[in-house]
Scaffold this active site. Structure first.
Site, mmCIF file in Angstrom:
data_model
loop_
_atom_site.group_PDB
_atom_site.id
_atom_site.type_symbol
_atom_site.label_atom_id
_atom_site.label_comp_id
_atom_site.label_asym_id
_atom_site.label_seq_id
_atom_site.Cartn_x
_atom_site.Cartn_y
_atom_site.Cartn_z
ATOM 1 N N HIS A 146 4.019 45.093 -9.439
ATOM 2 C CA HIS A 146 3.850 45.777 -8.148
ATOM 3 C C HIS A 146 2.385 46.206 -8.098
ATOM 4 O O HIS A 146 1.794 46.515 -9.139
ATOM 5 C CB HIS A 146 4.647 47.076 -8.059
ATOM 6 N N ASP A 177 1.695 49.315 -10.085
ATOM 7 C CA ASP A 177 1.815 49.226 -11.553
ATOM 8 C C ASP A 177 0.448 49.016 -12.182
ATOM 9 O O ASP A 177 0.250 49.293 -13.364
ATOM 10 C CB ASP A 177 2.648 48.015 -12.001
HETATM 11 C C1 XLS Z 1 14.757 47.869 -8.541
HETATM 12 C C2 XLS Z 1 14.239 46.518 -8.466
HETATM 13 C C3 XLS Z 1 12.728 46.373 -8.528
HETATM 14 C C4 XLS Z 1 12.287 45.015 -8.039
HETATM 15 C C5 XLS Z 1 10.857 44.915 -7.705
HETATM 16 O O1 XLS Z 1 15.948 48.077 -8.686
HETATM 17 O O2 XLS Z 1 14.882 45.787 -9.469
HETATM 18 O O3 XLS Z 1 12.255 46.649 -9.800
HETATM 19 O O4 XLS Z 1 12.599 44.017 -8.960
HETATM 20 O O5 XLS Z 1 10.458 45.835 -6.758
#
Ligand code: XLS
Ligand code: CA
Ligand code: CA
Length: 439
Positions: A101, A104
């Site tokens: 993301h 991140d």
């Molecule tokens: C949350 C999601 C998230 C997505 C990416 O539950 O799994 O981590 O994979 O935003």
């Protein structure tokens, strides 16, 4: 460059008799399965957020793990240290992809222009590392759920200003994905849903999400993004009801708004079970609609009603997953370990153990799914079960020449139909067990 995980050697395949906790027992990257090396069947990815950012905080307690990597958290020095740690980690495990993301990667600033400048700086550094190591980007995404401004969603927010902010983040995250040559771009609609219909215009919210996705596709294509956009369905958490409830719902939504040619599904195992489905169900729904794109490889705890994002350990599930993937001809995306260590597993070794567990689980799943296909009994049973549609009246149905009148006339002429034949579920389950556990 300083080695960060000094106590961890490169993790190698040692085979099923090894008891070395830092070795693979089943994942043998170059072993050929159904004509292809394991690593090509299983393009594994590291999730930046869990592996390099999350440190064990839960609703009741603060971090247990130290992910400062020798720097001060919330600084660009820390962002760079995460890059160093991430690339060393992936190299030591033979992981060839990562997912991220925007937030991140760098600490978010008050002003998006400053955040974007930081993102440019860090991705320059990541590019250097990618060139040095050959590690690639599987997919990128924008986090449009953590910041308080997204409390009512991003595409589904009631605030046009917040909507603009979401657009700006998507624009930048797409640019970064193109810069890092990512194969995909994910929309996980974290807060794209609602808590109560008493304050919600559901129709407008869904239309606005589709509008934002359309703008993302148009912009992405205009800057040279040729990969797949993904929706990652999830029924709930954080919202009580999320619009991308499951694969069938998301596919219907994409078709309704003419987005189905640009999007596929990113199916997460834990989200499937939260939706009351099996992982295999979600994969099959995606595959039969030509939309199986990528997988978030983790597992939930069926005794808990929330998203635990555990490392996959269940070989039975992994086998059924790989059976779907092999039948679908593989993924255009990969297997992202959207998984985190349990809170009390807070050491560096635990990070590696998690990935070794996940990679070995999927390697076993691949080996066993290939064996199921080569064995052929299950396929043959299914073919035979539907064979009636290949000839006679059955064929008129599948060819589309049947009418209600023809079929009714046939029913009248034949008397009572025979029972449809045993489903043989227990017999088929014992074939699966035989293949999974034979010595
Ligand atoms: C949350 C999601 C998230 C997505 C990416 O539950 O799994 O981590 O994979 O935003
Ligand atoms: Ca996920
Ligand atoms: Ca999840």
């Amino acid at each position: 460059m300083n080695e960060i995980f000094k106590n961890i050697p490169t993790v190698r395949f040692e085979g099923k008799d090894s008891q070395n906790p830092l070795a693979f027992k089943f994942y043998d990257a170059d072993r050929i399965i159904l004509g292809k090396p394991m690593k090509e069947h299983l393009p594994f990815a590291m999730a930046w957020w869990h592996n390099l950012c999350a440190a064990g905080t839960d609703m009741f307690g603060r971090d247990t793990a130290d992910k400062s990597f020798g720097t001060e958290k919330g600084t660009m020095a820390h962002a760079r240290a995460k890059v160093d740690a991430g690339f060393e980690f992936m190299q030591k495990l033979g992981i060839e992809y990562f997912c991220f993301h925007d937030v991140d990667l760098v600490p978010e600033a008050e002003d998006i222009k400053e955040t974007n400048r930081r993102l440019d700086e860090i991705t320059d550094y990541m590019l250097e590392k990618m060139q040095e190591t050959g590690i690639k980007c599987l997919w990128g995404t924008a986090n449009m759920f953590s910041n308080p401004r997204f409390m009512n969603g991003a595409g589904s927010t009631n605030s046009p200003e917040v909507y603009c902010f979401a657009a700006a983040q998507i624009k930048k995250a797409l640019e970064l994905t193109v810069k890092l040559d990512g194969k995909g771009y994910v929309f996980w609609g974290g807060r794209e849903g609602y808590e109560t219909l008493l304050n919600t215009d559901m129709k407008l919210e869904q239309q606005n999400i589709a509008r934002l996705m359309r703008m993302a596709v148009n912009y992405g294509r205009s800057i040279g993004f040729t990969g797949d956009f993904y929706i990652e369905p999830k029924p709930k958490e954080p919202m009580k009801h999320q619009y991308d409830f499951d694969a069938a719902t998301a596919i219907g939504f994409l078709r309704q708004y003419g987005l189905d040619k640009d999007f596929k599904m990113n199916i997460e195992a834990n989200h499937a079970t939260l939706a009351g489905h099996t992982f295999q169900h979600e994969l099959r729904v995606s595959a039969i609609n030509g939309m199986l794109g990528s997988i978030d490889a983790n597992q939930g705890d069926l005794l808990l009603g929330w998203d635990t994002d555990e490392f996959p350990a269940n070989v039975y599930e992994a086998t059924l997953c790989m059976y779907e993937v092999l039948k679908a001809g593989g993924l255009t995306g990969g297997f992202n370990f959207d998984a985190k260590n349990r809170r009390p597993s807070y050491t560096t070794e635990d990070l590696f153990h998690g990935f070794i567990l996940g990679m070995d689980t999927f390697a076993l799943g691949l080996i066993k799914a290939a064996a199921l296909i080569e064995d052929g009994r299950i396929d043959a049973f299914i073919r035979e079960r539907y064979a009636g549609y290949e000839t006679g009246i059955g064929k008129t149905i599948t060819e589309g020449t049947a009418t209600l009148e023809n079929l009714a006339a046939h029913a009248e002429s034949m008397g009572a139909p025979a029972l449809p034949g045993s489903g043989r579920q227990e017999y088929l389950q014992s074939i699966l067990n035989e293949i999974l556990f034979k010595a």
